[in-house]
Design a protein around this motif. Structure first.
Motif, PDB file in Angstrom:
ATOM      1  N   GLY A 162       0.806  -1.223   0.000  1.00  0.00           N
ATOM      2  CA  GLY A 162       0.000   0.000   0.000  1.00  0.00           C
ATOM      3  C   GLY A 162       0.834   1.265   0.000  1.00  0.00           C
ATOM      4  N   HIS A 163       2.099   1.127   0.398  1.00  0.00           N
ATOM      5  CA  HIS A 163       2.947   2.322   0.477  1.00  0.00           C
ATOM      6  C   HIS A 163       4.063   2.308  -0.566  1.00  0.00           C
ATOM      7  CE1 HIS A 163       0.425   3.320   3.761  1.00  0.00           C
ATOM      8  NE2 HIS A 163       0.548   2.061   4.121  1.00  0.00           N
ATOM      9  N   VAL A 164       3.864   1.444  -1.577  1.00  0.00           N
ATOM     10  CA  VAL A 164       4.668   1.559  -2.797  1.00  0.00           C
ATOM     11  C   VAL A 164       4.234   2.863  -3.462  1.00  0.00           C
ATOM     12  CG1 VAL A 164       4.821   0.622  -5.160  1.00  0.00           C
ATOM     13  CG2 VAL A 164       5.053  -0.899  -3.186  1.00  0.00           C
ATOM     14  N   LYS A 172      -1.847  12.833  -0.825  1.00  0.00           N
ATOM     15  CA  LYS A 172      -1.429  12.567   0.550  1.00  0.00           C
ATOM     16  C   LYS A 172      -2.033  11.244   1.028  1.00  0.00           C
ATOM     17  CE  LYS A 172      -0.148  14.546   4.734  1.00  0.00           C
ATOM     18  NZ  LYS A 172      -0.544  15.508   5.737  1.00  0.00           N
ATOM     19  N   CYS A 173      -1.159  10.415   1.595  1.00  0.00           N
ATOM     20  CA  CYS A 173      -1.567   9.088   2.056  1.00  0.00           C
ATOM     21  C   CYS A 173      -1.935   9.170   3.545  1.00  0.00           C
ATOM     22  CB  CYS A 173      -0.403   8.121   1.861  1.00  0.00           C
ATOM     23  SG  CYS A 173      -0.758   6.416   2.332  1.00  0.00           S
ATOM     24  N   PRO A 174      -2.866   8.307   4.014  1.00  0.00           N
ATOM     25  CA  PRO A 174      -3.152   8.283   5.459  1.00  0.00           C
ATOM     26  C   PRO A 174      -1.887   8.063   6.308  1.00  0.00           C
ATOM     27  CG  PRO A 174      -4.823   7.034   4.287  1.00  0.00           C
ATOM     28  CD  PRO A 174      -3.768   7.418   3.264  1.00  0.00           C
ATOM     29  N   CYS A 175      -0.809   7.518   5.721  1.00  0.00           N
ATOM     30  CA  CYS A 175       0.431   7.302   6.483  1.00  0.00           C
ATOM     31  C   CYS A 175       1.222   8.595   6.646  1.00  0.00           C
ATOM     32  CB  CYS A 175       1.309   6.243   5.808  1.00  0.00           C
ATOM     33  SG  CYS A 175       2.204   6.838   4.360  1.00  0.00           S
ATOM     34  N   GLY A 176       0.774   9.667   5.965  1.00  0.00           N
ATOM     35  CA  GLY A 176       1.457  10.959   6.098  1.00  0.00           C
ATOM     36  C   GLY A 176       2.402  11.259   4.944  1.00  0.00           C
ATOM     37  N   GLY A 179       1.810  10.119  -2.433  1.00  0.00           N
ATOM     38  CA  GLY A 179       1.874   9.340  -3.665  1.00  0.00           C
ATOM     39  C   GLY A 179       1.821   7.836  -3.505  1.00  0.00           C
ATOM     40  N   CYS A 180       1.533   7.349  -2.271  1.00  0.00           N
ATOM     41  CA  CYS A 180       1.437   5.898  -2.056  1.00  0.00           C
ATOM     42  C   CYS A 180       0.219   5.333  -2.795  1.00  0.00           C
ATOM     43  CB  CYS A 180       1.248   5.568  -0.583  1.00  0.00           C
ATOM     44  SG  CYS A 180       2.503   6.186   0.532  1.00  0.00           S
ATOM     45  N   LEU A 181       0.291   4.038  -3.132  1.00  0.00           N
ATOM     46  CA  LEU A 181      -0.852   3.327  -3.703  1.00  0.00           C
ATOM     47  C   LEU A 181      -2.105   3.535  -2.846  1.00  0.00           C
ATOM     48  CD1 LEU A 181      -2.435   1.181  -5.258  1.00  0.00           C
ATOM     49  CD2 LEU A 181      -0.978  -0.570  -4.220  1.00  0.00           C
TER      50      LEU A 181
HETATM   51 ZN   LIG Z   1       1.441   5.648   2.593  1.00  0.00          ZN
END
Ligand SMILES: [Zn+2]
Length: 315
Positions: A162-164, A172-176, A179-181
């Motif tokens: 998911g963070h590729v 913006k990804c929920p991980c902060g 551009g993550c999947l």
């Molecule tokens: Zn992410």
């Protein structure tokens, strides 16, 4: 008989499973949305007791109870840390020990996505393969790896497909990060984008459907209804998710050259067959060796895969 509990952000699924993977009893509870880890553990114990009752056994008679947990699950200690989509669970909590006391059976804790991948590998859609990637498309996008018949955990954090990054400097990804999947395909990110566009004035029935069906969020079922009604905004966000999935999964395939990709998760199971062609077309664009793409299969254990996989922690 063994117990398995899949601890998800929205629901807790418990099952009693025999050595062949047959489910003798099951129970499902919503994951508490307030309180803290102790309340979540209490709800898990209740679900497990109900599943045991349905199977006609006491939890104390089970060989053991496996748990598939989000966050950082330490298999050696049973401690779960940083399960950020669960209430009050930013720190560490001794989940294994707490459940063991409540259930009177040994408890082992593993990573939710990894145990679900192992379940598909042992008993489900991945049985005929020895190297595969499990992709779980739901609240977020999780991944699990089996390489040469064995789980590959890296130093404990492998498989985070998911963070590729599918777009440098992207959404913006929920991980902060950016551009993550998952920033394009995770249910949480898709809902945030749908809300943003709706507030900007784009037309969609997504939120009307959500209210009509009494859901607190845009579930996979709500997305499906919107697609069935030809909702343009829902279509474009699903297309965007599929594009990101195809890109990210193809990048992982280029690195590992697996025989198969198993697509699970709430959205993956619901849309896997329907979106198989666009997904594999999108993957095909990015496969370096494109004349023999890996098999792409929808997870076959469905909703119970996580709980069945967790029970395999005692096989
Ligand atoms: Zn992410």
């Amino acid at each position: 008989m063994r117990g398995g509990i899949d601890l998800g952000g929205t629901k807790i699924q418990a099952a009693v499973v025999d050595a062949k993977g047959n489910v003798g009893g099951e129970s499902r509870h919503p994951t508490p949305t307030s309180g803290g880890p102790a309340d979540v553990a209490e709800a898990m114990a209740t679900a497990m007791r109900e599943a045991a009752e349905a199977a006609g056994v006491e939890t104390g008679e089970l060989e053991g109870v496996g748990v598939g947990s989000p966050g950082d699950a330490d298999e050696r200690t049973g401690v779960v840390s940083g399960a950020k989509n669960l209430p009050g669970w930013d720190g560490s909590f001794p989940l294994g020990k707490t459940l063991q006391e409540g259930l009177g059976a040994p408890v082992r804790v593993g990573n939710d996505v990894q145990v679900a991948t192992e379940a598909e590998f042992e008993l489900g859609a991945g049985r005929e393969f020895s190297t595969l990637i499990g992709v779980f498309w739901g609240t977020g996008v999780g991944g699990g790896l089996i390489i040469d018949g064995k789980p590959w955990l890296g130093r404990g954090a492998a498989g985070e497909i998911g963070h590729v990054v599918v777009k440098r400097g992207g959404a913006k990804c929920p991980c902060g990060r950016k551009g993550c999947l998952e920033a394009y395909a995770g249910r949480v990110a898709m809902e945030a984008e749908a809300r943003r566009l709706h507030e900007e004035g784009h037309k969609t029935d997504l939120f009307k459907l959500m209210e009509k069906h009494g859901k607190p969020r845009l579930t996979s079922g709500i997305w499906e209804r919107a697609l069935d009604h030809g909702d343009k905004l829902a279509e474009s966000l699903i297309d965007r998710a599929v594009e990101a999935l195809g890109t990210g999964v193809a990048s992982a395939v280029n690195l590992l050259d697996p025989e198969a990709v198993i697509l699970g998760g709430g959205l993956g199971v619901r849309f896997g067959e329907r979106l198989m062609k666009p997904l594999t077309d999108e993957m095909g664009k990015h496969l370096f060796v494109d004349e023999r793409p890996p098999a792409v299969r929808v997870a076959s254990l469905g909703d119970l895969g996580g709980a069945i996989g967790a029970s395999l922690l005692f096989s």
